[in-house]
Design a protein around this motif. Structure first.
Motif, short mmCIF file in Angstrom:
data_model
loop_
_atom_site.label_atom_id
_atom_site.label_comp_id
_atom_site.label_asym_id
_atom_site.label_seq_id
_atom_site.Cartn_x
_atom_site.Cartn_y
_atom_site.Cartn_z
N THR A 12 0.86 -1.18 0.00
CA THR A 12 0.00 0.00 0.00
C THR A 12 0.90 1.23 0.00
O THR A 12 1.72 1.38 0.90
CB THR A 12 -0.90 0.03 1.26
N GLU A 13 0.76 2.07 -0.99
CA GLU A 13 1.66 3.22 -1.15
C GLU A 13 1.09 4.20 -2.17
O GLU A 13 0.09 3.90 -2.81
CB GLU A 13 3.03 2.73 -1.68
N THR A 14 1.77 5.33 -2.34
CA THR A 14 1.43 6.17 -3.49
C THR A 14 1.97 5.46 -4.73
O THR A 14 2.95 4.73 -4.65
CB THR A 14 2.10 7.55 -3.41
N PRO A 15 1.31 5.66 -5.88
CA PRO A 15 1.80 4.99 -7.10
C PRO A 15 3.26 5.34 -7.40
O PRO A 15 4.02 4.48 -7.84
CB PRO A 15 0.87 5.50 -8.20
N GLN A 16 3.63 6.58 -7.13
CA GLN A 16 5.01 7.01 -7.41
C GLN A 16 6.00 6.20 -6.57
O GLN A 16 7.04 5.77 -7.07
CB GLN A 16 5.20 8.50 -7.11
#
Lengths: 309, 245
Positions: A212-216
């Protein structure tokens, strides 16, 4: 306050574990994407968070309310658009919308401003039966119905599945506008290219979140050395690349193949084979117009890497 | 040799021109991508080519047979697989293939030999007796494809075959398509994944019932001066007057 939180959610059906302990936090006004293939557990998670299904274990809150104890309250606060079209086929467009409005003790007029951008597209057909609408129009009606009571959190289960690239783009533009109104949006999709349109994403497979993270950040955390390779005979190229001992994985990616390359043991930032060496290897196999470039990973590369771990 | 020929193929429903005078040819062993927005007329065109719907105007030939006068011959020499096409969940892997073989009129001995041959090629022999309901989606799709080409059709029509499968399975599926085309079976495929359009030898893009572009992905990208097929699609589909929305 978080819009949605979940801790260690588990759910099994007939001995099959659909969710194996999923946790998440969604911020206010965030577009949170749950991205993964069919059967990964996306719909089960949505149904638990919208109080339509009880988890076997774990807990979840929506807008600070417990999904089990305060289910009635939550149902007033969330909008849910299921993956399958579930409006009344034999009622007209406006009748469907009116039913949803009255179920929540409101009216179309009262919240018209919120649905205006979406509903305007189908308003000229408001006397048509919902069953006779095209796919794209059905989707807009379903979204209007999910929004008519001004929900604080919106759950969209695969709104773009089977939809062409242009209509998908339009839908994402609508979601961005809704986000500006402060609505938190949870959206699931099997299309990896939609990840970049979310603020944060969870990659899901076999009932667990891979990350789970920002796409970047997901892209930045790609661990392997990645090259794109092209030649005149792409199918043969796939087989030949796989036969090279330094090539760890090889997948087709549109007009090139993406390969991950073994790292040097002494210098783990360098590839164990140079581009020139690989080119010579392919030339020997009879390939023409060979082009090899180091590239940045995309979300699909990351998904493939994480899924293989 | 052309295995599909369409000349001014047209289908109207009342005043509505679903398919508007389309003409094209598909060569033997080609992977032909049939693209278009929802509602552009792809399914209607495909149904006519499969002999399931009669054109209002124009003509079509599939594997040398006229799609109107010889529609039963057409059906016998094509395979068809759709995204949501279900295998029988409550039958075993081999039973599903057995059923398809029977429907296409193959003999028992032939069917049994073919089942083993196909399962070996897929590396799926160990699952021969598995219930289809217990298979992961990616495998169901491969098996559905195998059923569609079980009778060695001249052409296989694939309607969004990879919808919803994971990235690895999606690619394995395309390798199966390549392999099939290599063995001389023509592949006619629709998809909403624009990276998959790149895997086709040629693609056509339908807009408002017409074919507005038809060429290799490379030539189309050069013509529209863009770097990927998605941009080509946006430029063409964006001009549609017939809005699905």
């Amino acid at each position: 306050m978080k819009a949605v939180t979940a801790q260690h959610i588990k759910k099994s059906y007939n001995g099959v574990q659909a969710l194996k302990g999923v946790s998440l936090e969604v911020e206010e006004g965030e577009i949170f994407g749950i991205i993964g293939p069919d059967g990964a557990g996306k719909t089960t998670l949505f149904r638990i968070l919208t109080t339509l299904l009880l988890p076997d274990s774990g807990s979840a809150m929506v807008k600070g309310f417990d999904v089990i104890k305060a289910y009635k309250l939550i149902r007033r606060k969330v909008g849910y658009m299921p993956g399958r079209f579930s409006l009344y086929h034999d009622l007209t467009v406006v009748e469907n919308l009116r039913i949803f409005a009255s179920l929540f003790n409101t009216s179309i007029e009262e919240n018209y401003d919120l649905i205006k951008d979406i509903y305007q597209h189908i308003e000229p057909f408001k006397k048509r039966r919902a069953g006779a609408l095209s796919g794209g129009m059905k989707q807009k009606l379903a979204l209007s119905c999910a929004l008519i009571h001004r929900p604080e959190v919106l759950f969209l289960d695969e709104p773009t599945t089977g939809v062409d690239p242009l209509s998908r783009k339009e839908l994402w533009e609508m979601l961005k506008k809704l986000k500006k109104q402060g609505i938190a949006i949870l959206v699931s999709t099997p299309y990896m290219d939609e990840a970049s349109l979310c603020d944060r994403i969870a990659l899901i497979q076999h009932g667990i979140f891979l990350k789970t993270e920002t796409p970047q950040k997901i892209i930045a955390q790609f661990e392997n050395i990645l090259w794109s390779v092209h030649s005149k005979q792409m199918f043969q190229l796939l087989k030949d690349l796989r036969s090279n001992p330094h090539v760890l994985s090889c997948y087709a990616f549109g007009d090139t193949h993406h390969i991950t390359v073994e790292k040097k043991k002494a210098a783990p930032h360098e590839a164990a084979i140079t581009i020139a060496e690989l080119e010579a290897f392919l030339k020997e196999k009879g390939h023409l117009d060979i082009k090899i470039d180091p590239i940045q990973a995309g979300i699909e590369d990351s998904f493939l890497e994480l899924a293989n771990k | 040799m052309n295995v599909i020929i369409a000349k001014n193929l047209t289908k109207t429903f009342g005043d509505f021109m679903a398919v508007d005078h389309i003409s094209f040819e598909v060569k033997k062993g080609e992977i032909f991508g049939f693209l278009g927005a929802n509602g552009a007329g792809k399914t209607t065109a495909m149904r006519m080519l499969c002999g399931l719907s009669k054109p209002t105007f124009g003509m079509g030939q599939v594997a040398g047979f006229d799609i109107v006068k010889q529609s039963e011959n057409v059906k016998a020499c094509i395979g068809y697989m759709s995204q949501r096409f279900a295998l029988y969940e409550d039958l075993k892997v081999w039973e599903n293939l057995r059923l398809y073989g029977g429907i296409y009129g193959l003999r028992n001995a032939q069917i049994n030999r073919k089942i083993d041959e196909m399962l070996n090629r897929l590396g799926f022999q160990a699952e021969k007796n598995t219930m289809v309901s217990a298979l992961p989606l990616g495998w169901k799709q491969k098996l559905a494809f195998t059923a569609a080409i079980f009778h060695d059709p001249k052409i296989v029509f694939l309607d969004e075959p990879t919808g919803g499968v994971d990235p690895a399975a999606r690619r394995q599926f395309w390798e199966l398509i390549y392999d099939t085309a290599d063995r001389g079976i023509t592949v006619f495929v629709t998809t909403h994944y624009m990276d998959e359009a790149e895997y086709c030898n040629r693609v056509s893009i339908m807009v408002d019932g017409r074919i507005d572009a038809l060429d290799s992905p490379k030539a189309l990208k050069e013509k529209f001066q863009v770097s990927n097929m998605e941009e080509v699609f946006f430029q063409l589909a964006g001009k549609a007057k017939r809005k699905d929305s």
